[in-house]
Motif scaffolding. Structure first.
Motif, PDB file in Angstrom:
ATOM      1  N   ARG A 151     -42.323 106.243 -39.929  1.00 54.57           N
ATOM      2  CA  ARG A 151     -42.472 107.413 -40.803  1.00 54.57           C
ATOM      3  C   ARG A 151     -42.795 108.667 -39.985  1.00 54.57           C
ATOM      4  O   ARG A 151     -42.299 109.755 -40.283  1.00 54.57           O
ATOM      5  CB  ARG A 151     -43.577 107.160 -41.830  1.00 54.57           C
ATOM      6  CG  ARG A 151     -43.224 106.093 -42.860  1.00 54.57           C
ATOM      7  CD  ARG A 151     -44.376 105.799 -43.810  1.00 54.57           C
ATOM      8  NE  ARG A 151     -44.780 107.010 -44.529  1.00 54.57           N
ATOM      9  CZ  ARG A 151     -46.036 107.323 -44.831  1.00 54.57           C
ATOM     10  NH1 ARG A 151     -47.034 106.523 -44.472  1.00 54.57           N
ATOM     11  NH2 ARG A 151     -46.308 108.429 -45.484  1.00 54.57           N
ATOM     12  N   ILE A 152     -43.634 108.525 -38.960  1.00 52.37           N
ATOM     13  CA  ILE A 152     -43.984 109.653 -38.095  1.00 52.37           C
ATOM     14  C   ILE A 152     -42.733 110.191 -37.410  1.00 52.37           C
ATOM     15  O   ILE A 152     -42.472 111.399 -37.392  1.00 52.37           O
ATOM     16  CB  ILE A 152     -45.051 109.236 -37.051  1.00 52.37           C
ATOM     17  CG1 ILE A 152     -46.398 109.004 -37.739  1.00 52.37           C
ATOM     18  CG2 ILE A 152     -45.175 110.268 -35.933  1.00 52.37           C
ATOM     19  CD1 ILE A 152     -47.430 108.296 -36.868  1.00 52.37           C
ATOM     20  N   ARG A 153     -41.950 109.288 -36.846  1.00 55.46           N
ATOM     21  CA  ARG A 153     -40.714 109.682 -36.155  1.00 55.46           C
ATOM     22  C   ARG A 153     -39.718 110.320 -37.124  1.00 55.46           C
ATOM     23  O   ARG A 153     -39.090 111.321 -36.808  1.00 55.46           O
ATOM     24  CB  ARG A 153     -40.063 108.478 -35.468  1.00 55.46           C
ATOM     25  CG  ARG A 153     -40.816 108.025 -34.264  1.00 55.46           C
ATOM     26  CD  ARG A 153     -40.611 109.056 -33.149  1.00 55.46           C
ATOM     27  NE  ARG A 153     -41.717 109.051 -32.245  1.00 55.46           N
ATOM     28  CZ  ARG A 153     -42.470 110.116 -31.944  1.00 55.46           C
ATOM     29  NH1 ARG A 153     -42.251 111.271 -32.461  1.00 55.46           N
ATOM     30  NH2 ARG A 153     -43.440 110.029 -31.091  1.00 55.46           N
ATOM     31  N   HIS A 154     -39.578 109.741 -38.293  1.00 50.88           N
ATOM     32  CA  HIS A 154     -38.632 110.241 -39.303  1.00 50.88           C
ATOM     33  C   HIS A 154     -38.980 111.669 -39.736  1.00 50.88           C
ATOM     34  O   HIS A 154     -38.101 112.489 -39.957  1.00 50.88           O
ATOM     35  CB  HIS A 154     -38.601 109.302 -40.513  1.00 50.88           C
ATOM     36  CG  HIS A 154     -37.676 109.746 -41.596  1.00 50.88           C
ATOM     37  ND1 HIS A 154     -36.306 109.681 -41.473  1.00 50.88           N
ATOM     38  CD2 HIS A 154     -37.923 110.279 -42.825  1.00 50.88           C
ATOM     39  CE1 HIS A 154     -35.749 110.147 -42.569  1.00 50.88           C
ATOM     40  NE2 HIS A 154     -36.703 110.516 -43.410  1.00 50.88           N
ATOM     41  N   ARG A 155     -40.283 111.943 -39.843  1.00 48.19           N
ATOM     42  CA  ARG A 155     -40.736 113.266 -40.262  1.00 48.19           C
ATOM     43  C   ARG A 155     -40.862 114.248 -39.103  1.00 48.19           C
ATOM     44  O   ARG A 155     -41.154 115.420 -39.310  1.00 48.19           O
ATOM     45  CB  ARG A 155     -42.078 113.148 -40.975  1.00 48.19           C
ATOM     46  CG  ARG A 155     -41.922 112.367 -42.290  1.00 48.19           C
ATOM     47  CD  ARG A 155     -43.079 112.461 -43.206  1.00 48.19           C
ATOM     48  NE  ARG A 155     -43.485 113.846 -43.416  1.00 48.19           N
ATOM     49  CZ  ARG A 155     -44.740 114.201 -43.686  1.00 48.19           C
ATOM     50  NH1 ARG A 155     -45.679 113.290 -43.784  1.00 48.19           N
ATOM     51  NH2 ARG A 155     -45.047 115.456 -43.872  1.00 48.19           N
ATOM     52  N   GLY A 156     -40.671 113.780 -37.868  1.00 51.34           N
ATOM     53  CA  GLY A 156     -40.758 114.660 -36.708  1.00 51.34           C
ATOM     54  C   GLY A 156     -42.164 115.112 -36.384  1.00 51.34           C
ATOM     55  O   GLY A 156     -42.364 116.168 -35.777  1.00 51.34           O
ATOM     56  N   LEU A 157     -43.164 114.305 -36.767  1.00 49.44           N
ATOM     57  CA  LEU A 157     -44.556 114.654 -36.480  1.00 49.44           C
ATOM     58  C   LEU A 157     -44.907 114.288 -35.040  1.00 49.44           C
ATOM     59  O   LEU A 157     -44.337 113.347 -34.480  1.00 49.44           O
ATOM     60  CB  LEU A 157     -45.493 113.909 -37.440  1.00 49.44           C
ATOM     61  CG  LEU A 157     -45.405 114.333 -38.904  1.00 49.44           C
ATOM     62  CD1 LEU A 157     -46.144 113.336 -39.794  1.00 49.44           C
ATOM     63  CD2 LEU A 157     -45.967 115.732 -39.085  1.00 49.44           C
ATOM     64  N   PRO A 158     -45.847 115.000 -34.438  1.00 50.03           N
ATOM     65  CA  PRO A 158     -46.260 114.667 -33.073  1.00 50.03           C
ATOM     66  C   PRO A 158     -47.131 113.411 -33.060  1.00 50.03           C
ATOM     67  O   PRO A 158     -47.790 113.087 -34.049  1.00 50.03           O
ATOM     68  CB  PRO A 158     -47.067 115.892 -32.636  1.00 50.03           C
ATOM     69  CG  PRO A 158     -47.638 116.429 -33.909  1.00 50.03           C
ATOM     70  CD  PRO A 158     -46.591 116.146 -34.973  1.00 50.03           C
ATOM     71  N   LEU A 159     -47.123 112.735 -31.940  1.00 48.77           N
ATOM     72  CA  LEU A 159     -48.000 111.575 -31.757  1.00 48.77           C
ATOM     73  C   LEU A 159     -48.506 111.608 -30.331  1.00 48.77           C
ATOM     74  O   LEU A 159     -47.749 111.397 -29.379  1.00 48.77           O
ATOM     75  CB  LEU A 159     -47.259 110.265 -32.043  1.00 48.77           C
ATOM     76  CG  LEU A 159     -48.123 109.015 -32.066  1.00 48.77           C
ATOM     77  CD1 LEU A 159     -49.198 109.109 -33.150  1.00 48.77           C
ATOM     78  CD2 LEU A 159     -47.265 107.785 -32.304  1.00 48.77           C
ATOM     79  N   ALA A 160     -49.782 111.901 -30.175  1.00 47.03           N
ATOM     80  CA  ALA A 160     -50.394 112.026 -28.855  1.00 47.03           C
ATOM     81  C   ALA A 160     -50.506 110.661 -28.184  1.00 47.03           C
ATOM     82  O   ALA A 160     -50.535 109.623 -28.849  1.00 47.03           O
ATOM     83  CB  ALA A 160     -51.776 112.671 -28.976  1.00 47.03           C
TER      84      ALA A 160
END
Length: 161
Positions: free
Chosen positions: A144-153
């Motif tokens: 879901r993070i990748r799909h929405r283009g959110l950052p992940l530290a």
């Protein structure tokens, strides 16, 4: 009966640790998405493999069903959380439904323990089944993070106040 009490105690800890964090919200990073489920799954797999020689066909079937059901609940738990950007990474917050699904996760596992009637495989596989459920939840969250283009530290930043 003792194993059911042990499961209840472990379940209470999991509900507090994960449930509280998810309702309060937490900053995510790659390590937090991988570390706990990897540790639980590895320890659980080791203990489960050790218990396999004495397991009945019924226990094996129960374990397979348990893994499938808890993996499915893991997907559902992930979809009940909101994901937003905060402090250069993704912030995740659960809902009342997330907590309800955690309660269901614990109830399923306690039910399996009761059905397994204290068999060694049923007792040995608790860490495996919880690890798999959390791993599936976190993999779904990562997707879901990748799909929405959110950052992940790579590492969790300190919470800004």
């Amino acid at each position: 009966m003792t194993s059911v009490l042990l499961y209840a105690a472990i379940a209470a800890l999991v509900l507090y640790k994960l449930g509280y964090q998810q309702v309060r919200g937490t900053l995510l990073d790659r390590r937090t998405l991988v570390a706990m489920p990897l540790l639980l799954t590895a320890v659980g797999a080791y203990l489960t493999v050790k218990a396999l020689p004495g397991a009945s066909a019924a226990e094996l079937g129960l374990l397979a069903a348990d893994l499938l059901v808890l993996a499915g609940i893991g997907v559902l738990r992930s979809t009940t959380t909101t994901l937003t950007e905060r402090d250069g990474t993704t912030f995740q917050r659960g809902s009342a439904v997330t907590i309800g699904l955690w309660v269901l996760t614990v109830a399923v596992r306690i039910g399996v323990a009761a059905l397994g009637a204290g068999g060694a495989l049923t007792s040995a596989s608790i860490a495996l089944t919880l690890g798999v459920s959390i791993a599936v939840q976190n993999a779904t969250t990562y997707r879901r993070i990748r799909h929405r283009g959110l950052p992940l530290a790579d590492r969790r930043p300190a919470l800004s106040r």
